[in-house]
Write an enzyme that holds these catalytic residues in place. Structure first.
Site, PDB file in Angstrom:
ATOM      1  N   SER A 209     -32.041 -34.691  -9.197  1.00  0.00           N
ATOM      2  CA  SER A 209     -32.794 -34.579  -7.966  1.00  0.00           C
ATOM      3  C   SER A 209     -31.792 -34.310  -6.918  1.00  0.00           C
ATOM      4  O   SER A 209     -32.392 -33.480  -5.826  1.00  0.00           O
ATOM      5  CB  SER A 209     -33.769 -35.777  -7.469  1.00  0.00           C
ATOM      6  OG  SER A 209     -32.696 -37.037  -7.017  1.00  0.00           O
TER       7      SER A 209
ATOM      8  N   LYS B 212     -30.693 -39.784  -1.667  1.00  0.00           N
ATOM      9  CA  LYS B 212     -31.165 -38.590  -0.931  1.00  0.00           C
ATOM     10  C   LYS B 212     -30.399 -38.136   0.045  1.00  0.00           C
ATOM     11  O   LYS B 212     -29.532 -38.824   0.538  1.00  0.00           O
ATOM     12  CB  LYS B 212     -32.537 -38.745  -0.786  1.00  0.00           C
ATOM     13  CG  LYS B 212     -33.679 -39.372  -1.942  1.00  0.00           C
ATOM     14  CD  LYS B 212     -33.812 -38.354  -3.120  1.00  0.00           C
ATOM     15  CE  LYS B 212     -34.731 -38.768  -4.245  1.00  0.00           C
ATOM     16  NZ  LYS B 212     -34.724 -37.888  -5.334  1.00  0.00           N
TER      17      LYS B 212
END
Length: 289
Positions: free
Chosen positions: A83, A137
């Site tokens: 990701s 993230k």
């Protein structure tokens, strides 16, 4: 007839004299005044093995220091998914700086050099839906920001953002992902509670980041489950910021470039080839940005 007299030794006929005392020559030191150096004994040093109690104390000291470092300073993590590619690859091992982030009301915020969370920071945090799980993230929105995505491009407070770290790898069309927030489409992977909260935080088609929360996205935008699917990251969930890749194990990933065919001879299954292919040696000690 005369009586013979006893014989008398010749020495007794000498006059009495005083005892003879021999004096040392001029300038000599009497023997009684001479000080001899003390005899030096040879000291043998023996190696004494540490006592068991001392060993235990030393071990406990190391454990306490290690626990302090892992609790308040740095913590290692491994990247398991794609990701955050191409910034972080599958198999990267990170050191996370836990001193860089801390809740504003905590004791450590005032005693250690913490800093505020900024847009563009990469953070490690406890997953809001499963606090025992850690995610990594990039922060896109801070409290008060207005955010929306148009064709996958982030618009922050009405302005399109240039994000050189973002990757848009080919994927199926997804209106919820690329036109976020949208009230017309949803996704099976969206958390139901978040779907209801999206409407509460909407203003003129943009989602507003509430106080004490952050909006995060993965750099691999088309292959990331992030704030679009489960919501904001509370400030107290943030663990720290990764600052260096200290090792990287080569793992299969769709974003890895395919090697071009060549004419050079290979070494087969030699140990050297196995070691060279085992890790991404060029990524060791890279600073995370």
């Amino acid at each position: 007839m005369s009586t013979p007299t006893a014989a008398t030794p010749r020495d007794s006929m000498l006059p009495a004299t005083a005892p003879v005392i021999e004096e040392p020559p001029f300038g000599a030191i009497p023997l009684s005044d001479v000080t001899f150096p003390a005899r030096q004994e040879h000291i043998v040093h023996h190696i004494i093995f540490p006592h068991l109690l001392d060993t235990v104390r030393s071990f406990l000291s190391v454990v306490v220091i290690a626990l302090f470092v892992l609790t308040f300073i740095v913590q290692p993590f491994r990247i398991p998914s794609e990701s955050m590619e191409r910034t972080l690859l599958v198999g990267d091992f990170l050191l996370v700086n836990k001193m860089a982030e801390s809740p504003g009301g905590s004791l450590w915020f005032w005693t250690l050099p913490y800093r505020q969370v900024h847009r563009g920071d990469i953070i490690v945090f406890h997953f809001p839906l499963q606090p025992g799980e850690h995610l990594v993230k990039r922060v896109v929105g801070i409290p008060g920001d207005h955010i929306r995505l148009i064709n996958g491009i982030v618009y922050l407070n009405g302005k399109a953002q240039t994000e050189p770290y973002a990757v848009y790898r080919g994927n199926y069309p997804d209106s919820f992902r690329d036109q976020f927030p949208t009230g017309q489409f949803t996704d099976p992977g969206v958390d139901s509670h978040w779907w209801l909260n999206v409407r509460r935080n909407l203003q003129d088609g943009e989602i507003v980041v509430p106080k004490g929360h952050y909006f995060v996205l993965g750099d691999n935008r088309n292959n990331s489950r992030d704030s679009r699917y489960w919501g904001f990251v509370p400030r107290e969930n943030i663990v720290g910021r990764p600052f260096v890749i200290y090792f990287s194990v080569r793992s299969v990933s769709p974003t890895d470039p395919s090697p071009l065919p060549g004419d050079s001879l290979a070494h087969g299954n030699s140990l050297v080839s196995a070691l060279l292919d085992f890790a991404r040696w060029d990524r060791m000690f890279q600073v995370v940005r």
